[in-house]
Design a protein around this motif. Structure first.
Motif, PDB file in Angstrom:
ATOM      1  N   GLU A 262      -7.526  26.028  69.091  1.00  0.00           N
ATOM      2  CA  GLU A 262      -5.879  25.841  68.816  1.00  0.00           C
ATOM      3  C   GLU A 262      -5.384  25.106  67.761  1.00  0.00           C
ATOM      4  O   GLU A 262      -4.418  24.740  67.410  1.00  0.00           O
ATOM      5  N   SER A 263      -6.307  24.798  66.812  1.00  0.00           N
ATOM      6  CA  SER A 263      -6.256  24.194  65.432  1.00  0.00           C
ATOM      7  C   SER A 263      -5.930  25.451  64.575  1.00  0.00           C
ATOM      8  O   SER A 263      -6.263  25.862  63.563  1.00  0.00           O
ATOM      9  N   THR A 264      -5.026  26.394  65.137  1.00  0.00           N
ATOM     10  CA  THR A 264      -4.653  27.692  64.783  1.00  0.00           C
ATOM     11  C   THR A 264      -3.373  27.537  63.682  1.00  0.00           C
ATOM     12  O   THR A 264      -2.540  26.490  63.663  1.00  0.00           O
ATOM     13  N   SER A 265      -3.134  28.599  62.957  1.00  0.00           N
ATOM     14  CA  SER A 265      -1.920  28.494  62.223  1.00  0.00           C
ATOM     15  C   SER A 265      -0.674  28.243  62.997  1.00  0.00           C
ATOM     16  O   SER A 265       0.155  27.687  62.506  1.00  0.00           O
ATOM     17  N   VAL A 266      -0.465  28.742  64.031  1.00  0.00           N
ATOM     18  CA  VAL A 266       0.625  28.678  64.927  1.00  0.00           C
ATOM     19  C   VAL A 266       0.757  27.370  65.159  1.00  0.00           C
ATOM     20  O   VAL A 266       1.997  26.633  64.906  1.00  0.00           O
ATOM     21  N   TYR A 267      -0.058  26.353  65.805  1.00  0.00           N
ATOM     22  CA  TYR A 267      -0.132  25.305  66.196  1.00  0.00           C
ATOM     23  C   TYR A 267       0.117  24.247  65.024  1.00  0.00           C
ATOM     24  O   TYR A 267       1.013  23.458  65.041  1.00  0.00           O
ATOM     25  N   LEU A 268      -0.520  24.364  64.046  1.00  0.00           N
ATOM     26  CA  LEU A 268      -0.123  23.707  62.716  1.00  0.00           C
ATOM     27  C   LEU A 268       1.259  23.889  62.189  1.00  0.00           C
ATOM     28  O   LEU A 268       2.048  23.048  61.568  1.00  0.00           O
ATOM     29  N   GLN A 269       1.587  25.039  62.039  1.00  0.00           N
ATOM     30  CA  GLN A 269       3.002  25.423  61.490  1.00  0.00           C
ATOM     31  C   GLN A 269       4.131  24.818  62.270  1.00  0.00           C
ATOM     32  O   GLN A 269       5.053  24.360  61.558  1.00  0.00           O
ATOM     33  N   ARG A 270       3.870  24.646  63.589  1.00  0.00           N
ATOM     34  CA  ARG A 270       4.791  23.988  64.451  1.00  0.00           C
ATOM     35  C   ARG A 270       4.989  22.311  64.040  1.00  0.00           C
ATOM     36  O   ARG A 270       6.252  21.911  63.944  1.00  0.00           O
ATOM     37  N   ILE A 271       3.810  21.938  63.971  1.00  0.00           N
ATOM     38  CA  ILE A 271       3.786  20.654  63.703  1.00  0.00           C
ATOM     39  C   ILE A 271       4.519  20.216  62.254  1.00  0.00           C
ATOM     40  O   ILE A 271       5.262  19.436  62.006  1.00  0.00           O
TER      41      ILE A 271
END
Length: 343
Positions: free
Chosen positions: A200-209
């Motif tokens: 889950e160190s994916t683009s979605v996860y990182l973009q939210r942070i």
């Protein structure tokens, strides 16, 4: 004249309907004078082939490959499949056939399934790119097939090669920051809880942070905030401790596991901590209704699945141009506006 038929074009051009049909579909030969005359009439009055009728007459089938994580134990992905099935049922009379390729929620299973998808002949692909780097490699290889692809949940393509249906991950994190900033009068310590599987160190996860932090950077007057981050692998509540929440006023969980934090706070009788997370999972709703979770940002996964198939239907069956990027509206859920009978 709003609608013109092949028969009417034939009458105006003084040729047979068969000749007009051959010219429209570029089958067989016709005198150039006749071709010019027919095309002139088409240009003057307009003619659009009834694609649906043609497909039905030919009994044409359109195979869409659906490449997703298994949904048996993952409520979010089950909702995606529900939306996909709803669209498949609605469009089945027009020759839509779905072929599913499910993988376990791990990288080895994903790679095995990639091989099957690459070998499968289809007309369009709906794909959820969970593993970022491997998904990028897969899409680069799949591009050689020259087949329309629509991504759901996560948008990993910066080009216009593929379509996307889902939330704007950066904006959803930005929204979470705004929600945390409401009604703040004193110093606030915010804990960002990264409860993740490795993938889950994916683009979605990182973009939210990234979006979350950007809200506070853009609002410099909010100087009374400070931030800490905690990363936990998997979802074990036993990894949480009372020390983690010492002095904490708000918690941001950038995925669907807000209920894990909520459960720990309830079990330890810790109150007054604002929690913001994602997705209407049963466990999240339970703690939302109890008032332990304050806000959930709903990604409307069923709509994503439905609209993903709908995009392929418009592109391949109707042969219409559709918007390549369709952002699902950001939906804020509180206990006051959630009704279990209405998802």
């Amino acid at each position: 004249m709003n609608i013109i038929t092949i028969k009417k074009i034939a009458e105006l051009a003084n040729v047979s309907p068969g000749t007009v049909d051959r010219i429209i579909h570029n089958r067989g030969q016709a005198a150039q004078e006749t071709v010019d005359k027919v095309n002139s009439i088409i240009e003057e009055f307009g003619y659009k082939r009834n694609i649906l009728a043609s497909n039905l007459a030919l009994n044409k089938k359109f195979h869409f490959a659906v490449f997703l994580p298994k949904s048996e134990k993952l409520e979010y992905w089950k909702s995606q499949v529900d939306g996909i099935e709803k669209a498949a049922q609605e469009f089945s009379k027009f020759g839509i056939v779905l072929d599913y390729f499910f993988y376990d929620y791990d990288l080895a299973s994903f790679k095995d399934t990639v091989k099957k998808v690459m070998d499968f002949a289809c007309d369009g692909l709906l794909f959820a790119p969970i593993f970022y780097e491997d998904s990028v490699h897969f899409l680069n290889d799949y591009k050689k097939k020259n087949i329309p692809v629509v991504m759901i949940d996560s948008n990993i393509s910066n080009e216009d090669d593929h379509a996307y249906v889902g939330q704007d991950a950066f904006q959803s994190g930005y929204l979470a920051g705004r929600l945390i900033s409401f009604a703040v009068k004193n110093e606030r310590h915010v804990l960002i809880f990264k409860i993740t599987r490795e993938i889950e160190s994916t683009s979605v996860y990182l973009q939210r942070i990234d979006g979350f932090y950007s809200f506070f950077k853009d609002n410099e007057e909010l100087t009374n905030f400070k931030f800490s981050e905690v990363t936990l692998k998997d979802s074990g509540i036993e990894q949480l401790s009372l020390e983690m929440f010492s002095g904490i006023s708000s918690v941001f969980v950038p995925n669907s596991r807000a209920y894990i934090v909520a459960r720990f706070l309830e079990q330890n009788h810790i109150k007054g901590v604002r929690i913001i997370g994602y997705d209407l999972l049963k466990e999240n709703i339970e703690y939302l209704n109890k008032g332990v979770i304050d806000f959930l940002i709903n990604q409307r996964p069923e709509d994503q699945g439905y609209m993903g198939i709908s995009y392929l239907y418009k592109k391949l069956v109707l042969k219409e141009e559709a918007e390549r990027t369709h952002y699902i509206p950001l939906e804020i859920i509180l206990k006051e506006n959630y009704f279990p009978a209405k998802k």
